[in-house]
Write a protein that holds these residues in place. Structure first.
Motif, PDB file in Angstrom:
ATOM      1  N   LYS A   1      62.088  34.103  42.294  1.00 17.90           N
ATOM      2  CA  LYS A   1      62.061  33.962  43.379  1.00 17.90           C
ATOM      3  C   LYS A   1      62.620  35.325  44.240  1.00 17.90           C
ATOM      4  O   LYS A   1      63.587  35.859  43.692  1.00 17.90           O
TER       5      LYS A   1
ATOM      6  N   ASN B   1      56.150  36.743  48.071  1.00 17.39           N
ATOM      7  CA  ASN B   1      55.203  37.600  47.536  1.00 17.39           C
ATOM      8  C   ASN B   1      54.748  38.537  48.612  1.00 17.39           C
ATOM      9  O   ASN B   1      55.703  38.313  49.886  1.00 17.39           O
TER      10      ASN B   1
ATOM     11  N   GLN C   1      52.114  38.664  50.568  1.00 17.01           N
ATOM     12  CA  GLN C   1      50.939  38.278  51.658  1.00 17.01           C
ATOM     13  C   GLN C   1      51.737  37.872  52.685  1.00 17.01           C
ATOM     14  O   GLN C   1      51.966  36.726  53.311  1.00 17.01           O
TER      15      GLN C   1
ATOM     16  N   LYS D   1      54.135  45.982  52.777  1.00 17.75           N
ATOM     17  CA  LYS D   1      53.375  45.476  51.883  1.00 17.75           C
ATOM     18  C   LYS D   1      53.158  45.907  50.720  1.00 17.75           C
ATOM     19  O   LYS D   1      53.162  45.341  49.604  1.00 17.75           O
TER      20      LYS D   1
ATOM     21  N   GLN E   1      54.429  44.894  46.941  1.00 16.13           N
ATOM     22  CA  GLN E   1      53.410  44.630  45.963  1.00 16.13           C
ATOM     23  C   GLN E   1      53.961  45.150  44.759  1.00 16.13           C
ATOM     24  O   GLN E   1      54.028  44.683  43.720  1.00 16.13           O
TER      25      GLN E   1
ATOM     26  N   LEU F   1      56.958  43.846  43.025  1.00 15.81           N
ATOM     27  CA  LEU F   1      56.708  42.497  42.478  1.00 15.81           C
ATOM     28  C   LEU F   1      55.995  42.727  41.083  1.00 15.81           C
ATOM     29  O   LEU F   1      56.178  42.025  40.155  1.00 15.81           O
ATOM     30  N   ASP F   2      54.991  43.850  41.018  1.00 19.39           N
ATOM     31  CA  ASP F   2      54.378  44.149  39.896  1.00 19.39           C
ATOM     32  C   ASP F   2      55.369  44.455  38.692  1.00 19.39           C
ATOM     33  O   ASP F   2      55.293  43.926  37.837  1.00 19.39           O
TER      34      ASP F   2
ATOM     35  N   GLY G   1      55.974  39.719  38.825  1.00 23.31           N
ATOM     36  CA  GLY G   1      55.586  38.678  39.801  1.00 23.31           C
ATOM     37  C   GLY G   1      54.431  39.007  40.707  1.00 23.31           C
ATOM     38  O   GLY G   1      54.317  38.573  41.319  1.00 23.31           O
TER      39      GLY G   1
END
Length: 359
Positions: A295, A330, A332, A347, A351, A354-355, A359
């Motif tokens: 998370k 995330n 989104q 955003k 992303q 997260l990549d 995640g």
């Protein structure tokens, strides 16, 4: 009775033999591996022969600035192999639209076919090809680092930091980490041309040595190379942030990025990841997140548009975007009204972080 001629009997016997051979061949199974190879198709892989190890999932390379705009590549990996390549950023506007539409699909195909960054430039798209190959290589470096971490913290990992723009040009650092320590540091980009050549040749070797000696980004600036030193430290820190939890994490934790980052065990271990800087109409946006237990526990913008009206928009929108990222877990998230460009860049960088975090 009329006797059969010997030649005629030989012809009839030969015809019968040929017919028999044709009949046998027609009964050969269609699934024969040899026939598949003859048709240009690979034979079905035997059970249990899938690629072993390697990273799985999406990996985004660093954005590379070119003469006509940034190029950034994202790879989809399976078992350590490239299964898909795409350009998430490419030059656009005017003539660039046509060149991008023609060259990028060919570069994507070449990356998958070569399984490396050793691909040919597309004729007529020299700058785009060069940027593509650099971003592709950085994505492969990240995939290699992630794959190495999965096999044990003692394995060496190569981590390429984000390119940091300075007053005199970009600075980008690549480090090799083994057993939680920096064993090698090098600048893959540094200011050049005129006076910069002398400053770079003098300062970069000292910065490389300092990074290895310190094992983190808390190193002193080299006298007379203030801008280069500052860019070097930022890129070095971003490289250390990309070290996956459990592999080379010692170096990243030593750098002071969040107390208690290594306190947890297993999946609950916190990890700090810095996304790629996303270029917007009003300046770059770059996001750093802390991930624990799968998370997002913290999100912050380490770069955001500034100056004039941008200061007010940034101070109003970024805290709301940070909160939204933690709440959603995330990328989104909704754009903040009145901060369309900043939101889009946020955003995109989120992303990419997260990549890298898987995640």
């Amino acid at each position: 009775m009329r006797k059969s001629h010997p030649v005629r009997r030989a012809v009839l016997a030969g015809a019968a033999t040929v017919s028999g051979i044709v009949l046998l061949l027609s009964m050969k199974p269609a699934s024969d591996p040899g026939s598949a190879q003859a048709a240009g198709q690979a034979p079905p892989a035997a059970a249990g022969q899938a690629p072993q190890g390697g990273v799985n999932g999406a990996v985004t390379g660093d954005a590379q600035q070119t003469e006509y705009g940034p190029v950034q590549v994202r790879l989809t990996m399976s078992g350590g192999k490239i299964t898909q390549a795409e350009a998430v950023q490419a030059p656009k506007g005017g003539r660039s639209d046509q060149i991008t539409a023609s060259s990028v699909p060919r570069l994507n195909q070449a990356a998958v076919a070569a399984q490396s960054a050793e691909i040919d430039a597309v004729s007529g798209a020299t700058y785009t090809s060069a940027g593509y190959k650099k971003s592709l290589q950085s994505a492969l470096d990240k995939a290699k680092a992630a794959g190495g971490a999965a096999q044990g913290s003692g394995n060496a990992q190569t981590l390429t930091g984000d390119a940091v723009q300075t007053e005199y040009g970009p600075v980008q650092v690549r480090v090799t980490v083994a057993g939680g320590k920096i064993t090698k540091a090098e600048a893959v980009q540094a200011p050049k041309g005129g006076r910069s050549d002398q400053i770079t040749s003098s300062s970069v070797p000292r910065l490389n040595q300092a990074a290895v000696a310190a094992g983190n980004a808390q190193i002193d600036a080299v006298s007379g190379a203030t801008y280069t030193s500052a860019g070097y430290k930022k890129s070095l820190q971003s490289a250390l942030d990309k070290a996956p939890a459990g592999g080379g994490g010692g170096a990243a934790q030593d750098s002071g990025q969040g107390a208690g980052a290594g306190a947890g065990a297993g999946g609950a271990q916190a990890k700090t990841v810095t996304g790629t800087a996303a270029q917007t109409q009003y300046g770059p946006v770059q996001v750093r997140i802390t991930v624990a237990g799968g998370k997002i526990t913290k999100a912050e913008a380490v770069q955001a548009p500034k100056g004039g009206r941008s200061d007010q928009i940034t101070s109003s929108s970024v805290p709301r975007l940070n909160q939204a990222a933690v709440a959603a877990g995330n990328a989104q998230i909704d754009a903040v009204s009145g901060a369309t460009y900043t939101s889009a860049g946020y955003k995109q960088s989120l992303q990419s972080a997260l990549d890298q975090a898987g995640g």
